[in-house]
Design an enzyme around this catalytic site. Structure first.
Site, PDB file in Angstrom:
ATOM      1  N   SER A 140      60.408  37.357  52.629  1.00 42.71           N
ATOM      2  CA  SER A 140      59.818  37.659  51.327  1.00 42.71           C
ATOM      3  C   SER A 140      58.576  36.827  51.029  1.00 42.71           C
ATOM      4  O   SER A 140      57.743  37.220  50.205  1.00 42.71           O
ATOM      5  CB  SER A 140      60.853  37.454  50.219  1.00 42.71           C
ATOM      6  OG  SER A 140      61.404  36.155  50.265  1.00 42.71           O
ATOM      7  N   ASP A 200      63.323  31.367  39.909  1.00 42.90           N
ATOM      8  CA  ASP A 200      62.753  31.525  41.248  1.00 42.90           C
ATOM      9  C   ASP A 200      61.800  30.356  41.479  1.00 42.90           C
ATOM     10  O   ASP A 200      60.691  30.322  40.943  1.00 42.90           O
ATOM     11  CB  ASP A 200      62.007  32.847  41.362  1.00 42.90           C
ATOM     12  CG  ASP A 200      61.463  33.089  42.771  1.00 42.90           C
ATOM     13  OD1 ASP A 200      61.532  32.160  43.600  1.00 42.90           O
ATOM     14  OD2 ASP A 200      60.951  34.199  43.041  1.00 42.90           O
ATOM     15  N   HIS A 207      59.363  31.606  45.597  1.00 48.59           N
ATOM     16  CA  HIS A 207      58.186  32.469  45.702  1.00 48.59           C
ATOM     17  C   HIS A 207      57.091  31.965  44.768  1.00 48.59           C
ATOM     18  O   HIS A 207      57.307  31.057  43.972  1.00 48.59           O
ATOM     19  CB  HIS A 207      58.567  33.915  45.385  1.00 48.59           C
ATOM     20  CG  HIS A 207      59.632  34.454  46.279  1.00 48.59           C
ATOM     21  ND1 HIS A 207      60.976  34.453  45.924  1.00 48.59           N
ATOM     22  CD2 HIS A 207      59.570  34.971  47.528  1.00 48.59           C
ATOM     23  CE1 HIS A 207      61.690  34.968  46.914  1.00 48.59           C
ATOM     24  NE2 HIS A 207      60.864  35.286  47.901  1.00 48.59           N
TER      25      HIS A 207
END
Length: 430
Positions: free
Chosen positions: A146, A397, A400
């Site tokens: 990702s 998160d 990311h």
């Protein structure tokens, strides 16, 4: 009466000797000036190779190309940048929803105003038109997890400021396999391949809480298309940290060992990670190509979780770290080292056995990523998470990157490297 010249037979000889002497003095002065000059530029035809110069947008506008003999992009610091991002996070159509911090109401915007400054060179601002020109008629493929997708979507957003990407292929859950086309005069294709190990493996799921990885069997989901790819950007690492069982196909699928599994020999993941990268790079090198291929490997990107992922304030920082505040060490340093060393070995083997048809380069972003705890979505992976007040538990998160955000710098380095490569070829091609 004879003239003076006629009276002196050696006059012509003396005059010549004096001329030679003066010319010699002038030449010595020029050489001394050149040697002690701070700009030892050697000009070949229409390009300049300057060990002490740095790539510059101003120079790039001219027909001279400046090639940085050596630039350690990884060694630097984050400095304030008043220009802000190239694109707007509320309008770019290719941002994954969970990384769209601006649209999700993140109140602090300071994270948008930092620029990476290498200590030995300048890193130019990303120029979308230059990227599309250099990659004209080529296919750029991002392969990995990702974070590879994160970097891909950053590139798409920056390119979309001058040319709209047309999504023409999608497949897999969560659109893990996609392809875009930039038309007009560019004819550039950009794609993403989901392959969190680069080698063959089965990802962990709720009912199957560990990975299964075959370290010497490459993942054919991306390697089957190698002949149609001109530039690869590989990025993996995070999935190797999870509980896993490792096999080698060399000995008929024999068990190598495990990581964080009961009743199985613990072997960690460092050696496995290195073996997997070696398998992937070996496959790329040994493929028979009808065209040159450029391969970039983006090094490990550390997360910034401070406690549980669903704890309020899991990544609360709002400013970059200074180098003295947060050192690269431990697992982060080891994962980076494995990636850098694997690329170095691939370069040596590729040059020795297969010439220069496959070119490797490392995008060494580990340190600059480590220094940006403020660049993650945090709770703003969801829209306006505190609209109804603050809660003790909220999904975060801290892995990311917000878009726009630090990940845009990875692509600035990518462009600067390929621009310098093109300069070596007199600007014609990669």
């Amino acid at each position: 009466m004879r003239s003076i010249k006629e009276q002196t037979p050696n006059y012509s000889l003396l005059r010549k000797l004096l001329s030679y002497f003066l010319y010699s003095i002038l030449l010595i002065v020029i050489l001394i000036h050149f040697y002690f000059s701070s700009d030892h530029s050697i000009i070949f035809s229409n390009r300049i190779i300057s060990p002490n110069s740095s790539s510059s947008p101003k120079i790039a506008k001219e027909k001279n190309y400046v090639v940085q003999a050596s630039c350690d992009y990884s060694n630097g610091e984050w400095i304030p940048n008043n220009l802000g991002p190239l694109y707007n996070g509320t309008t770019c159509e290719t941002i994954k929803e969970t990384q769209n911090c601006m649209a999700h109401g993140r109140p602090n915007k300071d994270y948008l105003h930092w620029k990476w400054k290498p200590k030995t060179c300048e890193l130019p601002r990303f120029k979308p038109k230059t990227f599309l020109k250099l990659l004209k008629n080529k296919h750029v493929a991002f392969v990995g997890d990702s974070l590879a997708r994160n970097q891909l979507e950053s590139l798409l957003c920056m390119l979309a400021t001058v040319s709209k990407p047309n999504l023409y292929y999608t497949n897999g859950a969560d659109n893990k396999f996609r392809k875009w086309h930039f038309g007009g005069p560019h004819n550039v294709n950009v794609s993403i391949y989901w392959s969190p190990f680069l080698v063959s493996g089965v990802e962990k799921k709720d009912e199957h809480d560990f990975n299964t990885v075959y370290v010497d069997v490459v993942d054919e989901k991306w390697t089957k298309d190698l002949e149609d790819i001109d530039m690869l950007v590989l990025s993996v690492g995070t999935w190797y940290l999870y509980s896993a069982v490792y096999y080698t196909n060399t000995d008929n699928n024999s068990l190598l060992g495990c990581h964080f599994r009961e009743n199985c020999t613990e072997i960690g993941f460092y050696d496995v990670y290195g073996k997997a990268l070696k398998t992937a790079f070996k496959t790329v090198i040994e493929k028979s190509y009808t065209h040159p291929v450029s391969v970039f490997f983006t090094t490990y990107q550390p997360h910034h979780f401070e406690g549980a992922w669903d704890k309020f304030g899991a990544c609360p920082k709002t400013m970059p770290y200074k180098e003295s505040e947060h050192r690269l060490e431990g697992m982060d340093e080891e994962m980076r080292k494995i990636g850098v060393e694997s690329v170095r070995e691939a370069k040596l083997r590729g040059d020795k056995e297969f010439g220069n048809n496959v070119r490797f380069e490392v995008l060494d972003v580990t340190k600059m990523a480590l220094l940006r705890p403020d660049g993650h979505p945090g709770p703003y992976k969801e829209p306006y998470p505190f609209a109804n007040g603050f809660a003790d538990r909220v999904q975060n998160d801290c892995l990311h990157w917000c878009m726009p955000g630090p990940v845009d710098t990875w692509n600035e380095i990518l462009l600067d490297v390929i621009r310098n490569w093109a300069s070596e070829n007199k600007g014609d091609k990669l």
